[in-house]
Structures are given as C-alpha cells and as structure tokens.
Scaffold this active site. Structure first.
Site, mmCIF file in Angstrom:
data_model
loop_
_atom_site.group_PDB
_atom_site.id
_atom_site.type_symbol
_atom_site.label_atom_id
_atom_site.label_comp_id
_atom_site.label_asym_id
_atom_site.label_seq_id
_atom_site.Cartn_x
_atom_site.Cartn_y
_atom_site.Cartn_z
ATOM 1 N N GLU A 128 24.754 70.289 47.823
ATOM 2 C CA GLU A 128 25.554 69.828 48.243
ATOM 3 C C GLU A 128 26.509 69.334 48.576
ATOM 4 O O GLU A 128 27.945 68.935 48.936
ATOM 5 C CB GLU A 128 25.419 70.393 50.003
ATOM 6 N N ASN A 225 16.427 68.773 54.027
ATOM 7 C CA ASN A 225 16.007 68.707 54.859
ATOM 8 C C ASN A 225 14.103 68.420 55.333
ATOM 9 O O ASN A 225 13.873 68.280 56.163
ATOM 10 C CB ASN A 225 16.412 69.592 55.757
HETATM 11 S S1 SF4 Z 1 20.157 73.035 56.703
HETATM 12 FE FE1 SF4 Z 1 20.573 75.844 57.235
HETATM 13 S S2 SF4 Z 1 21.853 75.997 58.710
HETATM 14 FE FE2 SF4 Z 1 22.364 73.585 58.377
HETATM 15 S S3 SF4 Z 1 23.818 73.302 56.782
HETATM 16 FE FE3 SF4 Z 1 21.539 73.581 55.569
HETATM 17 S S4 SF4 Z 1 22.274 76.321 55.171
HETATM 18 FE FE4 SF4 Z 1 23.530 75.121 57.658
#
Ligand code: SF4
Length: 341
Positions: A128, A225
């Site tokens: 990203e 995440n």
């Molecule tokens: S975690 Fe999921 S909702 Fe959040 S930016 Fe990444 S793909 Fe999009």
C-alpha cells in the site's frame, strides 16, 4: 485448555478484502483461467492458496502477464506507473484497489497539484505504501519520528501529511507531532485515513484484552492490520499471539489461562477462526460471541478498466460505498452450550 472462549466482532474480512477476493472470483468466472493477480490480493497465504487452486496466477510485476491478459490489482492499490504499464500491454484490468486506499491516492494527487510537499506516514516496503508513494513525484515517507528531521522539502509553509490505512493512531500521533513541530502550518491527515475496519478491529481488541487472560489474533505475519491488532492487544496488557491457523496453536500459550479471547485481522477468513475456536473448545470450553460494535459496510464490485477485445464489465464502478458503520453496541449475541469432544 481454557474454560471460556470469547470471540469478538467486528473481526476478520473488511469490505475492501471481500471486494478484492470477489473481483478475482468474478474475473475467473467471466474470463476463465488464467487470471493474473499482481502481488498479494490481500495479505493472507490461505486466501492466496485457494485462489491459486481456482486458476489465479500471482505475479510480482506486469512483465509476467502476456499482452491482452486479464490482471487484477489487489486491495492495496498500485502506483501510477503500474497503470501506465497495463495500458501499454493492453491488459484487461480489474482494479480492486480498496476505495479507502483510492481516497488516499486522490488526496496525494490533489495536494501535489496544489503545490504541497506530501509526507506519507507508513511502513517502508508495504504494497500500500509503495502504491501511495507512486501516485506523484516527490512524496516522501516518514516511518519513524527520527525520519522527520531528514525530510527534504521545498518549503515549510505548504506541507501535507497522509497515512497508510492500516496503522494505529498511537504510532501515527508522535510522527505527526514531530512534523507539526518542524512545519507549524502542516495540513494534517484526516482521522479517516486510518480506515474504519482497522479502527473498529483495534478498538474491539483493546476492549477484549481487558477481559481475557490470553488473546489470539488470527492473521498472516505479512498483514499490517493483523500485526497492529496483535500490538494493540499486547499494549493493552494482555498476553497476545498472532496465529496463522489453528495448526500453529501451542498449548504453552494457554498455560494458566481461564478465559481466551479471539479476533482476526481484516484479511483473515472466518473458517480459520472457526477451526481455532473448535480446537480451543474441544475440551468443553464455553464459546461466547461478543459484539463490540456493529459494522455494515460494503463496496460496489470492481469493474474492468480496459478491455481491448470489447466491452465487458464486472460491476458498476470503483468508488461506490454502500451502507455505514453502525453505532457502538456491546451485547452478548450468542452463547453456545458447553460441548464435550
Ligand atoms: S483494511 Fe480493508 S477496508 Fe481498510 S483500507 Fe484495507 S482493504 Fe480497505
């Protein structure tokens, strides 16, 4: 084995991940194999293995895709140069960039058009981050507070900051503070640069961490995440482990644990979570599901953005967002009877 297992939600797949995986499946159904996927569609090895079995071919770069082939860009988004290359190779592109990542892309391009220097707070090398840095020339990365002093910017009065979507606000804040000290007129990142799914899962884990002895986060070690969820649980004072699947569970982790909490990163499929809770409950532990907050977000399907062989579409646009994040609510929604293996 524990006496009680608490499964918290929201957890697991976010709307961007659902859309990205669905894009590959729909492309396979529409065009047939092979459908090429540039880099990880989402950061989860189990998801990648399933899509590979269905005919997806994962590639690092577009050079590996034949001219005119079908390629899917993953949820993390791509640099502008990758889009240009896809046009040069006349590829049929299914752009599954998460709309919330695409929002950051638009912010970066807008700032640069207005003459701002842009600083991205994020982790070097993450897909990203590579995509955001590649939206315009002159975007610089600050991964740590110590990076701020070394930024080479044209002027101190037109500096803007954006962030990777999957960070923790606690790690962003000191870097933004350091930027503000150096550039007092800094255009600060909006609170929503960190996406709803990341914020909700972190808040749920911080809440859960105070109620359990051990907290297990189902997630891939490459998933930003999931790693932030693990950090959030640890910093809330809980013994926490990041676990790819039930097969990785070590009994020593559960020593003296009466109550075990379970969550999952935004790229972790729920069947991996179910396998883990089944293993945790095999000796008769009570399984509870706790809803920390309701979440109702869905994105419209991705569409084919170039198709040299004729009109085709996988959906009706990249930007649409359905639904909204629900209000915070805490409720016990399911208590399963004790079962004995
Ligand atoms: S975690 Fe999921 S909702 Fe959040 S930016 Fe990444 S793909 Fe999009």
């Amino acid at each position: 084995m524990p006496e009680r297992v608490i499964l918290v939600s929201p957890r697991g797949f976010c709307a961007g991940v659902v859309r990205a995986i669905g894009s590959v499946e729909r492309a396979l159904a529409m065009f047939g194999p092979p459908v090429y996927v540039r880099r990880a569609i989402v950061h989860n090895a189990h998801v990648a293995a399933r899509l590979t079995a269905a005919g997806a071919v994962f590639v690092d770069e577009l050079d590996q895709v034949p001219r005119g082939g079908v390629v899917v860009f993953g949820a993390h988004g791509v640099a502008a140069s990758v889009r240009e290359q896809s046009r040069a190779q006349e590829l049929r592109v299914v752009d599954a960039t998460c709309p919330l990542v695409a929002k950051v892309h638009r912010e970066v391009r807008g700032y640069r058009r207005r003459g701002y220097d842009v600083v991205l707070v994020g982790h070097a090398g993450h897909d990203e981050v590579v995509g955001i840095l590649g939206q315009a020339i002159g975007v610089q990365l600050a991964e740590h507070v110590s990076d701020v002093a070394g930024l080479r910017l044209d002027g101190a009065d037109r500096v803007a900051c954006v962030t990777q979507t999957t960070l923790r606000s606690q790690e962003v804040a000191p870097i933004v503070d350091a930027l503000r000290r150096r550039f007092p007129t800094l255009n600060e990142p909006t609170a929503k640069d960190i996406c709803y799914a990341t914020r909700n899962r972190q808040a749920a884990v911080e809440w859960l961490a105070r109620r359990v002895d051990v907290l297990l986060v189902v997630g891939d070690p490459t998933s930003s995440n999931s790693r932030r969820l693990h950090e959030a649980a640890s910093q809330a004072g809980c013994r926490a482990y990041l676990i790819g699947s039930a097969a990785e569970l070590e009994d020593s982790w559960l020593a003296d644990a009466t109550v075990v909490g379970v969550s999952a990163g935004a790229s972790s499929p729920d069947d991996l979570v179910s396998e883990l809770t089944q293993r945790l409950c095999r000796d008769g532990a009570l399984l509870q599901e706790e809803v920390f907050m309701e979440e109702r977000v869905a994105f419209r399907p991705a569409r084919v953005v170039a198709n040299p062989t004729g009109p085709a579409t996988l959906g009706d646009g990249n930007r649409g967002v359905h639904g909204a994040v629900g209000r915070r609510r805490r409720a016990l929604v399911a208590t399963h009877p004790r079962t004995r293996a």
